[in-house]
Design a protein around this motif. Structure first.
Motif, short mmCIF file in Angstrom:
data_model
loop_
_atom_site.label_atom_id
_atom_site.label_comp_id
_atom_site.label_asym_id
_atom_site.label_seq_id
_atom_site.Cartn_x
_atom_site.Cartn_y
_atom_site.Cartn_z
N ASN A 1 -1.57 0.89 -9.02
CA ASN A 1 -0.34 0.73 -9.77
C ASN A 1 -0.51 1.13 -11.27
O ASN A 1 0.28 0.81 -12.32
N ARG A 2 -1.54 1.64 -11.62
CA ARG A 2 -1.92 2.07 -12.84
C ARG A 2 -1.07 3.34 -13.30
O ARG A 2 -0.37 4.03 -12.41
N GLY A 3 -0.49 3.21 -14.68
CA GLY A 3 0.19 3.91 -15.18
C GLY A 3 1.65 3.96 -14.92
O GLY A 3 2.53 4.68 -15.42
N LYS A 4 2.25 2.69 -14.46
CA LYS A 4 3.57 2.38 -14.14
C LYS A 4 4.07 1.36 -15.08
O LYS A 4 3.06 0.70 -16.14
N LYS A 5 5.14 1.24 -15.20
CA LYS A 5 6.00 0.28 -16.11
C LYS A 5 6.26 -1.02 -14.89
O LYS A 5 6.48 -0.48 -13.69
N ASP B 1 0.07 9.48 -11.95
CA ASP B 1 -1.40 10.18 -12.23
C ASP B 1 -0.83 11.55 -12.87
O ASP B 1 -1.61 12.01 -13.69
N GLN B 2 0.15 12.13 -12.43
CA GLN B 2 0.62 13.29 -12.89
C GLN B 2 1.50 13.26 -13.87
O GLN B 2 2.39 14.31 -14.05
N GLY B 3 1.82 12.22 -14.47
CA GLY B 3 2.62 12.29 -15.79
C GLY B 3 4.13 11.68 -15.49
O GLY B 3 4.71 11.39 -16.15
N LEU C 1 0.78 -1.14 -0.11
CA LEU C 1 0.06 0.12 -0.17
C LEU C 1 0.84 1.34 0.01
O LEU C 1 0.66 2.15 -1.07
N PRO C 2 1.62 1.51 1.17
CA PRO C 2 2.23 2.98 1.21
C PRO C 2 3.04 3.43 0.09
O PRO C 2 2.71 4.61 -0.64
N GLY C 3 3.90 2.61 -0.44
CA GLY C 3 4.86 3.14 -1.62
C GLY C 3 4.23 2.96 -2.99
O GLY C 3 4.29 4.01 -3.66
N PRO C 4 3.38 2.07 -3.00
CA PRO C 4 2.61 1.97 -4.63
C PRO C 4 1.58 3.08 -4.32
O PRO C 4 1.43 3.83 -5.88
N THR D 1 -4.89 4.96 -17.20
CA THR D 1 -4.18 4.12 -17.92
C THR D 1 -4.20 2.78 -17.23
O THR D 1 -4.49 2.61 -16.01
N HIS D 2 -3.43 1.84 -17.86
CA HIS D 2 -3.68 0.38 -17.46
C HIS D 2 -2.70 0.11 -16.53
O HIS D 2 -1.48 0.96 -16.20
N ALA D 3 -2.79 -0.99 -15.37
CA ALA D 3 -1.92 -1.25 -14.37
C ALA D 3 -1.04 -2.42 -15.36
O ALA D 3 -1.45 -3.23 -15.91
N PRO D 4 0.46 -2.33 -15.23
CA PRO D 4 1.15 -3.16 -15.86
C PRO D 4 0.95 -4.58 -15.52
O PRO D 4 1.06 -5.17 -14.48
N GLU D 5 1.15 -5.72 -16.69
CA GLU D 5 1.27 -7.01 -16.32
C GLU D 5 2.73 -7.10 -15.61
O GLU D 5 3.70 -6.33 -16.17
N LEU D 6 3.08 -8.32 -15.06
CA LEU D 6 4.34 -8.50 -14.58
C LEU D 6 5.41 -8.43 -15.71
O LEU D 6 5.23 -9.39 -16.57
N ASN D 7 6.41 -7.69 -15.43
CA ASN D 7 7.53 -7.63 -16.33
C ASN D 7 7.06 -7.16 -17.66
O ASN D 7 7.97 -7.43 -18.71
#
Length: 360
Positions: free
Chosen positions: A61-65, A27-29, A16-19, A351-357
């Motif tokens: 975790n949306r918008g991350k790689k 969310d802000q680019g 939770l906290p870090g993610p 944006t989507h949340a990334p699939e693993l790797n």
């Protein structure tokens, strides 16, 4: 273009906290690269699932790689160093000492990239007697005193419904990281943030634990205006077994309600100290048992009183207010909670949340 476009974040945190911290940046680019083990963030496996992903994971975790790295291998370490050399922010949520053993502690990382803002999130901080004590949210709330006032009428603490320590750390960490980035504009140098869930939660008690803060005794819920000792900051049961709350102690609200209930003689009791309003609490308890929750909603509709029905999450999410403010967004076959921070004149789309790797 978001407010943080051009900022690159390396995120080694889970749950939770870090993610939450890094998702608010995404969310802000900001470009957020989530570094995961071969099994991934455990939140990926937490039910329920929608559109092939955990709802929890998707909404933090949306918008991350996503990149899988073995940080115990030479290749994994080399790839992480390549990312660090171009990064602005580094977030990790391991127990104290782990990053030092892996060779990625702040001193080592900042020697390679002096501009980096490095944030460590832990339960009790990197130093102090409790620094190595294992804990998740509820245990931190327990150690910080908060669970003692998360109690029922019999004084027994119950499991909290909100992960306050987790979320407080995410918000505090985000604030600190953004402050450090602003400071870097002036000095050219990054900084280190030791973000503890325990430390982050403590400021939330100033309004209830003043006596203890000043060296006195601990607060008791039954004697606190905000914790159950006041008639107009109180939970009441209704005829159908549901509940409503009175959530404002201002005397104008007291006068409005007690006049409408034809009991202005009880108004003065609301001015007594918390813990001494039993007669008024008993009257209101009996009164609210005479109608259903929804009947009371209709009754209060034309009265200026800080009143609310207690809704479950399904009822809360179905309110027109949610739709009017576009607080839920359907995307990619799933639902997401819109950012609480949205700027005028800017359109946000999920944006989507990334699939693993997915970006390994």
């Amino acid at each position: 273009m978001g407010k943080l476009s051009g900022i690159k974040v390396i995120d080694l945190s889970v749950f939770l906290p870090g993610p939450m911290l890094t998702m608010m940046m995404a969310d802000q680019g900001a470009e957020v690269i989530k570094i995961e083990t071969a099994t991934g963030d455990p939140a990926r496996e937490q039910a329920p699932f929608e559109a092939g992903q955990s709802v929890w994971f998707r909404n933090l975790n949306r918008g991350k790689k996503s990149m899988v790295l073995d940080l115990k291998s030479d290749d994994g370490k080399a790839r992480l160093w390549e990312l660090i050399e171009q990064a602005d922010v580094f977030v990790e949520g391991f127990r104290p000492g782990v990053m030092h053993r892996l060779g990625f502690d702040y001193a080592t990382v900042s020697a390679r990239n002096p501009r980096i803002v490095y944030c460590s999130i832990s339960a009790f901080g990197q130093t102090g007697d409790l620094s190595h004590h294992p804990a998740h949210d509820m245990a931190v709330q327990a150690m910080a005193g908060f669970l003692s006032v998360n109690d029922g009428t019999d004084g027994t603490p119950v499991v909290p419904g909100t992960p306050s320590a987790d979320m407080a750390a995410g918000l505090t960490g985000l604030s600190a990281v953004l402050m450090a980035l602003i400071g870097r504009e002036r000095t050219g140098k990054g900084d280190y943030v030791d973000c503890a869930m325990f430390d982050s939660l403590l400021p939330w008690c100033a309004h209830i634990a003043g006596a203890a803060l000043s060296g006195g005794g601990a607060p008791r819920s039954s004697e606190q205006r905000s914790l159950g000792g006041a008639a107009f900051y109180q939970v009441y049961r209704t005829a159908d077994g549901k509940h409503i709350v009175l959530g404002g102690r201002e005397m104008k609200f007291v006068a409005n309600l007690m006049t409408a209930l034809a009991r202005p003689d009880l108004i003065a009791i609301a001015e007594l100290p918390a813990g001494e309003q039993g007669e008024l609490i008993r009257f209101l308890s009996a009164t609210f048992l005479t109608k259903t929750r929804d009947d009371w909603v209709n009754w209060f509709a034309d009265k200026d009183v800080a009143f609310s029905p207690i809704l479950d999450f399904r009822e809360a999410f179905d309110q027109p207010h949610i739709a009017a403010r576009e607080l839920f967004i359907e995307h990619d076959g799933g639902h997401q909670i819109a950012p609480a921070i949205r700027f005028a004149g800017e359109n946000w789309s999920p944006t989507h949340a990334p699939e693993l790797n997915a970006d390994g």
